[in-house]
Design an enzyme around this catalytic site. Structure first.
Site, PDB file in Angstrom:
ATOM      1  N   PHE A 151      -4.131   3.397  15.008  1.00 13.02           N
ATOM      2  CA  PHE A 151      -4.518   4.270  13.734  1.00 13.02           C
ATOM      3  C   PHE A 151      -5.576   3.618  13.157  1.00 13.02           C
ATOM      4  O   PHE A 151      -5.788   2.449  12.933  1.00 13.02           O
ATOM      5  CB  PHE A 151      -3.205   4.577  13.096  1.00 13.02           C
ATOM      6  CG  PHE A 151      -2.242   5.926  13.416  1.00 13.02           C
ATOM      7  CD1 PHE A 151      -1.698   5.565  14.482  1.00 13.02           C
ATOM      8  CD2 PHE A 151      -2.492   6.924  12.907  1.00 13.02           C
ATOM      9  CE1 PHE A 151      -0.916   6.741  15.033  1.00 13.02           C
ATOM     10  CE2 PHE A 151      -1.804   7.932  13.142  1.00 13.02           C
ATOM     11  CZ  PHE A 151      -1.056   7.967  14.356  1.00 13.02           C
ATOM     12  N   ASN A 185       0.805  -1.209  -0.050  1.00 11.22           N
ATOM     13  CA  ASN A 185      -0.065   0.083  -0.140  1.00 11.22           C
ATOM     14  C   ASN A 185       1.091   1.343  -0.073  1.00 11.22           C
ATOM     15  O   ASN A 185       1.930   1.087  -0.177  1.00 11.22           O
ATOM     16  CB  ASN A 185      -0.907   0.022   1.119  1.00 11.22           C
ATOM     17  CG  ASN A 185      -0.302   0.177   2.635  1.00 11.22           C
ATOM     18  OD1 ASN A 185       0.570   0.882   2.998  1.00 11.22           O
ATOM     19  ND2 ASN A 185      -0.330  -1.055   3.269  1.00 11.22           N
ATOM     20  N   LYS A 199     -13.234   0.319  16.125  1.00  6.75           N
ATOM     21  CA  LYS A 199     -11.644  -0.378  16.236  1.00  6.75           C
ATOM     22  C   LYS A 199     -11.283  -0.109  17.585  1.00  6.75           C
ATOM     23  O   LYS A 199     -10.792  -1.109  18.208  1.00  6.75           O
ATOM     24  CB  LYS A 199     -10.909   0.057  15.303  1.00  6.75           C
ATOM     25  CG  LYS A 199     -10.771  -0.451  13.962  1.00  6.75           C
ATOM     26  CD  LYS A 199     -10.081   0.281  12.895  1.00  6.75           C
ATOM     27  CE  LYS A 199     -10.444  -0.200  11.574  1.00  6.75           C
ATOM     28  NZ  LYS A 199      -9.658   0.553  10.472  1.00  6.75           N
ATOM     29  N   LYS A 220     -10.965  -3.663  19.433  1.00  4.14           N
ATOM     30  CA  LYS A 220      -9.535  -4.147  19.640  1.00  4.14           C
ATOM     31  C   LYS A 220      -8.996  -3.619  21.034  1.00  4.14           C
ATOM     32  O   LYS A 220      -7.706  -3.957  21.304  1.00  4.14           O
ATOM     33  CB  LYS A 220      -8.531  -3.579  18.636  1.00  4.14           C
ATOM     34  CG  LYS A 220      -9.173  -4.030  17.151  1.00  4.14           C
ATOM     35  CD  LYS A 220      -8.149  -3.510  15.932  1.00  4.14           C
ATOM     36  CE  LYS A 220      -8.683  -3.900  14.623  1.00  4.14           C
ATOM     37  NZ  LYS A 220      -7.737  -3.855  13.546  1.00  4.14           N
ATOM     38  N   ASP A 262      -3.416  -6.431   4.766  1.00  6.31           N
ATOM     39  CA  ASP A 262      -4.417  -7.115   5.283  1.00  6.31           C
ATOM     40  C   ASP A 262      -4.874  -8.598   4.841  1.00  6.31           C
ATOM     41  O   ASP A 262      -5.378  -9.351   5.518  1.00  6.31           O
ATOM     42  CB  ASP A 262      -5.966  -6.398   5.243  1.00  6.31           C
ATOM     43  CG  ASP A 262      -5.997  -5.004   6.145  1.00  6.31           C
ATOM     44  OD1 ASP A 262      -5.622  -5.337   7.248  1.00  6.31           O
ATOM     45  OD2 ASP A 262      -6.601  -4.159   5.659  1.00  6.31           O
TER      46      ASP A 262
END
Ligand code: PMT
Length: 396
Positions: free
Chosen positions: A323, A209, A337, A341, A278
């Site tokens: 992030f 990416n 998230k 998480k 990912d």
């Protein structure tokens, strides 16, 4: 009584050189000892006597002058500096400094100085934005030189654009931040991840990416400057490895997972600015060839391990900041998230916004903290890094 701090103030040949007189005066009034060093071009714009009248010390201009109190002038000045500030800094000075050219007093001081350096550029906008100047500034930033970015507005040449010397308050703030660095992370062990990861498709191709690593490197350097013991786990980037920290290089998400999860138990804080891929796949042993029929291979992708989620599960009393790089519904994805998480904080950037996200030198971030706080941060990635650390420090 604490000894006075010393600023060696370089002034170069810009129309804005006269503003350095006001800056010098403001520093002296704030109790700073200032040693001005003017280039020959600066002297065309502003008189050394103006500085001497304020500082009551000889203003250094000529490398070979015998009239100053210094024995070996450039070395003595460089040793005295608690901060080396060049304001205004011309394209010429920035170019010489970036390339190690030392052909006058100011550039020889610049080569010898080990104190933090802060530059405030001022020049015509075409010169400021020229590839050469931008490259030179980038080189210096990677070496740890701080910049007070030029502002936009009408320029002395009649053009309107970026290139004006930043205002006096911004210059003073940058000098004082360098003179009195925060040490609020002293004794803290901070793990930062940065950059992309690469998942090989075959020996010559990979999935990756657009992450450059700049955001994560800026955080790692800011934490180091504030006294932290930093471990930077980085994917492949074009950036120079920062000094004063452990740098662990990885390529794939699995390698980043192994490097991060094995070190996390020994950390106090982890900040995950990396953009790990990912998806991964079993790479072909040899280069995948194009076929005569024009068909394309189908890649059987599978998920990589979610490093942040794994850290969330083993978090204990550590501070965990993730992030979120989003292109839509930024707030709801970020809050999702944060919760899922088990994070203490998440820094969300809308990577479609100009000036935010991948590769540039600036970012625009909204922080969401577990305690419900929501804070907007923007500016250079270094400024965002420091503001992010301010928010983390409040919660440690
Ligand atoms: O590197 P720059 O060019 O300076 O760009 C900065 C940045 C845009 C990469 C940075 O600001 C940023 O947003 N980093 C997070 C990118 C990302 O992967 O976002 P995400 O929303 O896909 O992932 C959320 C979080 O999970 C991130 O903290 C990420 O590091 C982490 N993650 C993601 C995938 C994975 N397999 N494991 C992870 O731990």
């Amino acid at each position: 009584m604490e000894a006075k701090k010393t600023v060696v103030l370089g002034v170069t040949g810009s129309v804005a050189a006269y503003k350095a007189v006001g800056l010098c005066s403001a520093l002296v009034k704030k109790g700073v000892e200032v040693y001005p060093v003017l280039t020959q071009s600066a002297v065309r714009f502003v008189a050394p006597l103006s500085f001497e009248s304020i500082t009551h010390t000889p203003c250094a201009v000529d490398q070979f002058s015998r009239e100053t109190p210094w024995e070996i002038e450039h070395i003595a000045l460089a040793k005295r500096a608690d901060v080396f500030a060049v304001m205004p800094a011309t394209a010429n000075f920035i170019g010489k400094y970036a390339n190690g050219i030392a052909d006058d007093l100011l550039t020889t001081v610049a080569m010898a100085v080990t104190a933090p350096a802060v530059l405030a550029p001022a020049m015509n906008s075409a010169m400021y934005l020229s590839p050469a100047n931008q490259h030179n500034m980038k080189v210096l930033k990677e070496r740890g030189v701080r910049f007070v970015e030029a502002e936009s507005g009408p320029l002395a040449c009649g053009d309107v654009g970026v290139g004006r010397l930043a205002g006096e308050e911004a210059l003073l703030a940058a000098i004082f931040a360098a003179l009195y660095p925060k040490r609020d992370f002293a004794g803290r062990r901070v793990l930062v991840t940065a950059g992309p990861t690469r998942e090989p498709i075959d020996p010559v191709r990979y999935i990756s990416n657009r992450s450059s690593g700049k955001m994560g490197y800026a955080i790692a350097m800011a934490a180091r400057d504030r006294g932290a013991q930093v471990t930077l786990v980085t994917g492949p980037t074009a950036l120079e490895a920062p000094g004063g920290m452990e740098v662990v290089r990885v390529t794939t998400t699995q390698e980043m997972y192994d490097a991060v999860t094995s070190r996390f138990p020994g950390m106090d804080v982890a900040i995950k600015a990396a953009a790990p891929a990912d998806f991964t796949l079993d790479p072909a042993e040899n280069k995948i060839k194009k076929t005569e029929e024009g068909g394309a291979p189908v890649l059987a992708l599978r998920r990589t391990p979610d490093i942040l989620a794994a850290l969330g599960r083993q978090k204990g009393g550590r501070f965990l900041c993730g992030f979120a790089a989003e292109t839509q519904d930024v707030e709801s994805y970020a809050l999702g998230k944060l919760e899922r998480k088990n994070l203490d904080m998440i820094a969300a950037n809308d990577v479609t916004k100009p000036g935010a996200g991948f590769d540039g030198d600036t970012n625009i971030v909204t922080l969401y903290a577990r305690d419900g706080a929501k804070v907007q941060l923007s500016g250079t990635k270094r400024a965002v890094a420091d503001a992010l650390l301010d928010e983390i420090a409040k919660r440690l």
